[in-house]
Design an enzyme around this catalytic site. Structure first.
Site, short mmCIF file in Angstrom:
data_model
loop_
_atom_site.label_atom_id
_atom_site.label_comp_id
_atom_site.label_asym_id
_atom_site.label_seq_id
_atom_site.Cartn_x
_atom_site.Cartn_y
_atom_site.Cartn_z
N ASP A 131 23.26 -6.60 -51.20
CA ASP A 131 23.24 -5.56 -50.16
C ASP A 131 24.26 -5.57 -49.45
OD1 ASP A 131 20.77 -5.30 -51.42
OD2 ASP A 131 19.34 -6.44 -49.73
N SER A 132 24.74 -6.72 -48.85
CA SER A 132 25.72 -6.71 -47.64
C SER A 132 27.08 -6.39 -48.53
CB SER A 132 25.68 -7.77 -46.85
OG SER A 132 26.06 -9.04 -47.62
N HIS A 171 -4.85 5.42 -59.97
CA HIS A 171 -3.62 5.11 -59.27
C HIS A 171 -2.62 5.48 -60.41
CE1 HIS A 171 -4.83 2.89 -55.63
NE2 HIS A 171 -5.87 2.51 -56.31
N LYS A 219 16.03 -1.65 -53.96
CA LYS A 219 16.74 -2.45 -54.47
C LYS A 219 17.56 -1.74 -55.83
CE LYS A 219 18.44 -6.41 -54.05
NZ LYS A 219 18.66 -7.20 -52.97
N CYS A 264 -6.85 7.65 -54.94
CA CYS A 264 -7.98 6.66 -54.69
C CYS A 264 -8.54 7.06 -53.19
CB CYS A 264 -7.45 5.42 -54.69
SG CYS A 264 -8.75 3.96 -54.73
N TYR A 265 -8.11 6.06 -52.26
CA TYR A 265 -8.81 6.34 -50.81
C TYR A 265 -8.34 7.78 -50.44
CZ TYR A 265 -9.62 5.76 -45.95
OH TYR A 265 -10.36 5.92 -44.49
N SER A 302 27.04 -11.26 -46.34
CA SER A 302 26.45 -12.44 -46.78
C SER A 302 26.94 -12.91 -48.14
CB SER A 302 24.86 -12.32 -46.76
OG SER A 302 24.63 -11.56 -47.68
N GLY A 303 27.43 -12.05 -49.06
CA GLY A 303 27.98 -12.20 -50.21
C GLY A 303 26.70 -11.65 -51.35
N GLY A 357 -6.35 2.53 -50.02
CA GLY A 357 -6.36 2.02 -48.88
C GLY A 357 -7.97 1.17 -49.13
N GLU A 401 0.42 5.59 -59.68
CA GLU A 401 1.83 5.12 -59.68
C GLU A 401 1.83 3.58 -60.35
OE1 GLU A 401 -0.67 5.30 -57.68
OE2 GLU A 401 -1.08 3.74 -56.06
#
Ligand code: XMP
Length: 514
Positions: free
Chosen positions: A227-228, A169, A370, A82-83, A223-224, A55, A171
């Protein structure tokens, strides 16, 4: 069934989503919560582990984000990053102050391999540092487990209490063995089993949806996009005939896209879905008339979508559930889950009007990143060309046209975009970049064509490489491809006399050009 969960407690760090994704890459489910989340709520989740994020604040200053000290008494392993590491020391009686030397970038860290966190990590390992404050005194009960030339306490731990902290970090990919460290934390320290797998997620979701829906009717907003489409196929597997998919052509789709979506999901496609296509172009254009501000456009398009769905639902009769393809980054970036600032309101979440005329909304992908959605899509048997489509935002070309949206501008950006995509694909660059498109700037400038002076629009071409869409780099597309696309666009697209290539990364820009 109780899902094994690691919690990321967000103190406003820019990498909060990344931490959660890295944990999930270990097949451990992970959720992000703001540091403002009630302690009782955190306890109720019964997390297997907790990670404090970085942060921008100084933990010793008044008003800095903090958390109740009771969290350290839960008996749940905690990793402070970190923070988060500084806060842990500060709260437990150590000392944090402004560092004599600011560390930023890739720094060599010497680790003590006896630490459970650093098992199988090289003794000298490159880590990503970004800090102005440093820990000058450890809290009682802690021992140092890594250091750098300038940072005496680059990592520390109280192994007995299962409290771990790193100033760097783990990550970010710049930390070469960061994934190993996170994996050590979730498996060696937290004792996770790693039960978060897409095949079981799909199976469980289908079962849960079936139970929830009963004999109700479901309407899916299709929507094509990836995700949808994944959401729709999941629902189709769960409730079959009870599902109707509505595809709204808002007139802001890419060239020919409406017909392409219909070909896949419509009556002649492989899925045998109840499919309704609503041609609502004029309706959206009239709502967007005179609107220039991107956030307003997003809100208007999002709201109009819901209205169209409500109307379609009424025509179908009783509809109990609305399905949306919202995914986890949408939730986090809309400021619902974590602590990061709202960058833009996402179509499916922030753009949702207060009043929605359905009994309930089902968002089967709400917990997924995703790459997890794509894995779920493959599990569901959706063809790869659909699963690996490049992303396209819900508000469509509405946000790739800077300033007011008009039918004429939509046509310009559609044509320019189709040319750009064609040229990129022809050169084989569609496999090398993750997203590429054209946007219409609102800038008009003087040009010359034949012997005539022109005063027309500039198109911006964009192509980026990214692994997570949270950060991105502008792709170094060879000049000949850009040149070929440029000359085709100015020749073939009316009212465009200039083409520019966007060289900006994210940050400081975003991927979309809105
Ligand atoms: P930005 O522009 O924020 O975009 O860097 C990151 C990724 O998200 C996509 N995007 C959206 N996707 N609804 C979506 O489904 C939206 O409202 C939306 N806005 C941006 C964008 O295309 C990029 O891949």
């Amino acid at each position: 069934m109780k899902r094994e969960t690691v919690i990321v407690l967000d103190f406003g760090g820019q990498y909060n989503q990344l931490i959660a994704r890295r944990v999930r890459e270990c097949n451990v489910y992970c959720e992000i919560y703001s540091y403002k989340t009630d302690f009782e709520k955190i306890k109720a989740i019964q997390p297997k582990g907790i990670i404090f994020t970085g942060g921008p604040n100084s933990c010793y200053l008044p008003g800095a984000p903090t958390y109740t000290k009771e969290i350290f008494e839960l008996g749940v392993p905690i990793l402070g990053i970190c923070y988060g590491s500084q806060l842990m020391m500060h709260l437990l009686g150590g000392k944090v102050e402004k560092a004599p030397v600011r560390e930023y970038g890739k720094i060599e860290v010497t680790v003590d391999q006896k630490s459970k966190l650093f098992e199988n990590v090289s003794e000298k390992t490159i880590c990503w540092m970004s800090h102005n404050d440093y820990i000058s005194e450890l809290a009682p009960g802690f021992t140092v487990s890594a250091h750098t030339a300038d940072c005496p306490y680059a990592a520390m731990e109280n192994a007995e209490k299962r409290l771990y902290a790193t100033q760097f970090h783990p990550e970010v990919l710049h930390t070469q063995e960061g994934q190993k460290m996170l994996s050590n934390f979730v498996f060696n320290v937290c004792g996770c089993a790693g039960d978060w797998k897409m095949d079981s997620f799909v199976e469980q979701s289908i079962k849960a949806i079936r139970e929830k829906v009963g004999d109700g009717k479901v309407l899916c907003a299709l929507s094509g996009g990836v995700d949808s489409s994944v959401a729709a196929v999941m629902l189709a597997k769960a409730v079959g005939e009870q599902l109707t998919c509505v595809f709204v052509d808002h007139g802001l789709l890419r060239k020919n896209e409406g017909d392409e979506v219909e070909a896949v999901f419509g009556p002649d496609g492989p899925y045998n879905l109840n499919f309704i296509r609503v041609n609502a172009q004029e309706r959206f254009y009239s709502k967007l008339k005179g609107v220039e501000e991107p956030e307003r456009k997003r809100k208007i398009i999002g709201e109009e979508f819901i209205r169209v769905f409500e109307e379609e639902a009424k025509k179908i009769g009783r509809v109990d559930f609305l399905v949306q393809g919202t995914i986890y980054p949408d939730v986090v970036e809309s400021g619902v889950g974590g602590e990061s600032t709202v960058i833009k309101s996402h179509h499916n979440v922030g753009g949702l009007p207060d009043y929605v005329d359905f009994k309930e909304i089902i968002e089967p992908l709400r917990d997924l990143f995703k790459d997890e959605v794509r894995k779920a899509g493959l599990e569901l048997g959706i063809p790869e060309y659909l699963v690996f489509r490049q992303p396209f935002p819900g508000p469509g070309l509405g946000i790739r046209i800077i300033g007011e949206v008009t039918a004429e501008k939509v046509k310009m950006v559609q044509d320019a975009d189709a040319i750009w995509r064609e040229e990129i694909a022809r050169a084989g660059w569609d496999k090398k970049v993750n997203q590429y498109f054209a946007a219409l700037t609102n800038m008009k400038s003087v040009g010359v064509m034949g012997d005539e002076r022109t005063y027309d629009y500039a198109v911006a071409l964009r192509a980026v490489t990214t692994t997570d869409f949270m950060t991105a780099e502008s792709a170094e597309i060879p000049w000949e491809i850009i040149g070929r696309a440029t000359s085709r666009i100015v020749n073939e697209v009316k009212h465009v006399n200039r083409v520019v290539y966007d060289c900006t990364g994210k940050p400081p820009a975003t991927i979309e050009f809105e």
